[in-house]
Write an enzyme that holds these catalytic residues in place. Structure first.
Site, PDB file in Angstrom:
ATOM      1  N   ASP A  32      26.116 -60.466  60.939  1.00  0.00           N
ATOM      2  CA  ASP A  32      26.873 -61.635  61.401  1.00  0.00           C
ATOM      3  C   ASP A  32      25.976 -62.869  61.457  1.00  0.00           C
ATOM      4  O   ASP A  32      25.040 -63.007  60.661  1.00  0.00           O
ATOM      5  CB  ASP A  32      27.533 -61.296  62.746  1.00  0.00           C
ATOM      6  N   SER A  33      26.243 -63.761  62.417  1.00  0.00           N
ATOM      7  CA  SER A  33      25.478 -65.012  62.466  1.00  0.00           C
ATOM      8  C   SER A  33      23.991 -64.781  62.725  1.00  0.00           C
ATOM      9  O   SER A  33      23.160 -65.590  62.316  1.00  0.00           O
ATOM     10  CB  SER A  33      26.045 -65.934  63.554  1.00  0.00           C
ATOM     11  N   LEU A  34      23.659 -63.690  63.401  1.00  0.00           N
ATOM     12  CA  LEU A  34      22.246 -63.420  63.649  1.00  0.00           C
ATOM     13  C   LEU A  34      21.506 -63.171  62.342  1.00  0.00           C
ATOM     14  O   LEU A  34      20.301 -63.363  62.233  1.00  0.00           O
ATOM     15  CB  LEU A  34      22.093 -62.229  64.603  1.00  0.00           C
ATOM     16  N   ARG A  37      21.823 -66.835  60.112  1.00  0.00           N
ATOM     17  CA  ARG A  37      20.838 -67.842  60.514  1.00  0.00           C
ATOM     18  C   ARG A  37      19.396 -67.420  60.202  1.00  0.00           C
ATOM     19  O   ARG A  37      18.441 -68.055  60.673  1.00  0.00           O
ATOM     20  CB  ARG A  37      20.964 -68.135  62.009  1.00  0.00           C
ATOM     21  N   HIS A 231      21.916 -66.184  70.371  1.00  0.00           N
ATOM     22  CA  HIS A 231      21.175 -66.389  69.117  1.00  0.00           C
ATOM     23  C   HIS A 231      19.690 -66.619  69.381  1.00  0.00           C
ATOM     24  O   HIS A 231      19.286 -66.910  70.501  1.00  0.00           O
ATOM     25  CB  HIS A 231      21.784 -67.558  68.344  1.00  0.00           C
TER      26      HIS A 231
END
Lengths: 314, 314
Positions: A32-34, A37, A231
């Site tokens: 996912d976003s982890l 990014r 995050h």
């Protein structure tokens, strides 16, 4: 025909085009976003990885912000290709089995969104996936990845949630009105997902990096490693890279950069008297592994040969 | 067969395997150590690029330290595949023309090693390529890249050399004994190569980022932007990224991240009532560009369709 375009270029094996994709192994980061990014600057964990694997493997970032495992299973065929078993049925070009042997390792890193609270604000209620389904989805994803020929999979548990950081983030985003709102994520809600991931990993026989536990062992982890309670800060990114590196290199020492050959010879290993010979696939170059090449056959052999057109002579 | 492995996964188009390589456009960075170090941390120029193009394009680093253009022409087929014209002759899988339409843009960044002084230490004499040959090699590389279907190529001139930094580096590496040695690289020797690159670019009709000139316009460029009189400091990396970005986005506005679609829908653009439909290629999803799809035909159409399986519905 090639010669008319590039008189000086090495004559490429017939299927050289496929080397573009195939010759350099890939590391696929799925999450996912982890994960998405991971190239963030300064010092994203995927960027550290890419720097460490320079000339040896490509880091392919397939992070999708906000995704839970329910949505992630939808993209499996687009990220990993078709399972090897259906190789025969594919059309032309890189269909089934195209990935087999080309993926050095993959990371599977979901759960932060699955664990979003159903009792939280609207967005978290929509991201929430029950923990049982999360476990099933992880199993499905690992099965799928294995079916496409990926043998090394590192499963990561979702990071711990730091409530004060999450609250601060919400106040910053929404304003004072949100000060009594329920949090979208909490460590209490996330911890069962970390446990479910670890259990799935054990059952499946894949290594698990229990980030949820490990990060909590760091000093001031919430403030220092997380930028919004979830995050990663640059320091957190660096920590994640060091944990992933440690796990991968311990689990599969053969994937350490120093154990891999670089693609193309080192400049000072080139035979300056016969430059082209340095760039031929190793079989043709040294004439010693022709049998192995014959045996492997076709694209895989060509790809393997290209992969070892390196500085072995140095 | 797919269903038995992943009951929840979207049924993939027949050639879904190729989406792994094809669905997300690639940016290929082709060059020497100045490119190879592009993922260096903190803040490599390739890492900044990857962060900017997240979910939209993959940055493929094909930098090879120490390489001059004479050696670089040898690897063209392995980096860019076969020219499109010879498509018919290729074997199975991603041969000729496989790249056409898949490369968003490419950078071509050589010359720092070609310009190494023949009168310098042994290593530089071995790296040296006469300026005329350098110009010919650049033309050959651009022709080759174009022949594989790459239409957007940014040519970079070698960075300026800062003699004091180079001397300091040599003293650090070799010791006091080297204090009277000739330098391996100088700006006087490099400048003609920058001019030759700019001339080649103009003749070929490709945009040229004249790094050699532009970096010298920066304050304290030698000390601040170069770490050893040649390679980039983190500040220099950031400067290079901003210059590349400016050149690429001015030249080809259609390649700006905000002009590109993300691969896969944004999480909140997913149709929660009919999840699978959000992940079908757009043609099947909306039934409005079926004709265009038919016309394009085959793998390219499938790849294009996968590329637009995004959040257009949002």
């Amino acid at each position: 025909m090639l010669a008319s375009v590039t008189p000086g270029a090495a004559a490429a094996p017939t299927s050289a085009g496929s080397f573009v994709a195939a010759a350099r192994p890939r590391i696929i980061l799925f999450g996912d976003s982890l994960t998405e990014r991971g190239f963030d600057q300064p010092g994203g964990w995927a960027a550290y990885m890419a720097a460490n694997y320079t000339r040896r493997a490509d880091v392919v970032n397939r992070g999708m912000s906000g995704y839970n495992t329910r949505w992630a299973v939808q993209v499996l065929p687009y990220v990993f290709g078709q399972p090897t078993a259906s190789a025969g049925s594919g059309g032309s070009g890189g269909g089934a089995g195209a990935l087999a042997g080309q993926v050095l390792f993959a990371t599977l890193f979901f759960g932060a969104n699955d664990a979003a609270r159903k009792e939280g604000p609207e967005h978290s209620a929509r991201q929430h996936v029950p923990v049982d389904e999360y476990g099933r989805n992880l199993r499905e994803m690992v099965s799928y990845m294995r079916a496409t020929g990926i043998s090394r999979i590192l499963l990561l548990t979702p990071p711990p949630v730091w409530a004060p950081g999450r609250r601060k983030h919400m106040l910053w985003r929404v304003g004072e009105a949100s000060k009594d709102w329920p949090l979208d994520r909490t460590q209490e809600a996330t911890q069962p997902y970390a446990r479910a991931a670890a259990e799935a990993a054990q059952e499946l026989g894949v290594p698990c990096l229990d980030l949820n536990t490990l990060l909590q062992q760091e000093e001031d982890w919430g403030e220092r490693l997380l930028c919004d309670g979830l995050h990663l800060t640059p320091t957190g990114q660096e920590k994640l890279w060091s944990l992933v590196r440690e796990a991968v290199w311990r689990e599969w020492p053969e994937t350490r950069p120093e154990a891999l050959k670089t693609q193309f010879p080192a400049w000072d290993a080139i035979d300056f008297a016969d430059i082209a010979s340095s760039f031929l696939p190793q079989g043709e170059q040294q004439g010693q592994d022709g049998a192995a090449k014959e045996k492997a056959g076709g694209k895989a052999a060509a790809a393997a040969a290209a992969g070892v057109a390196n500085g072995a002579k140095a």
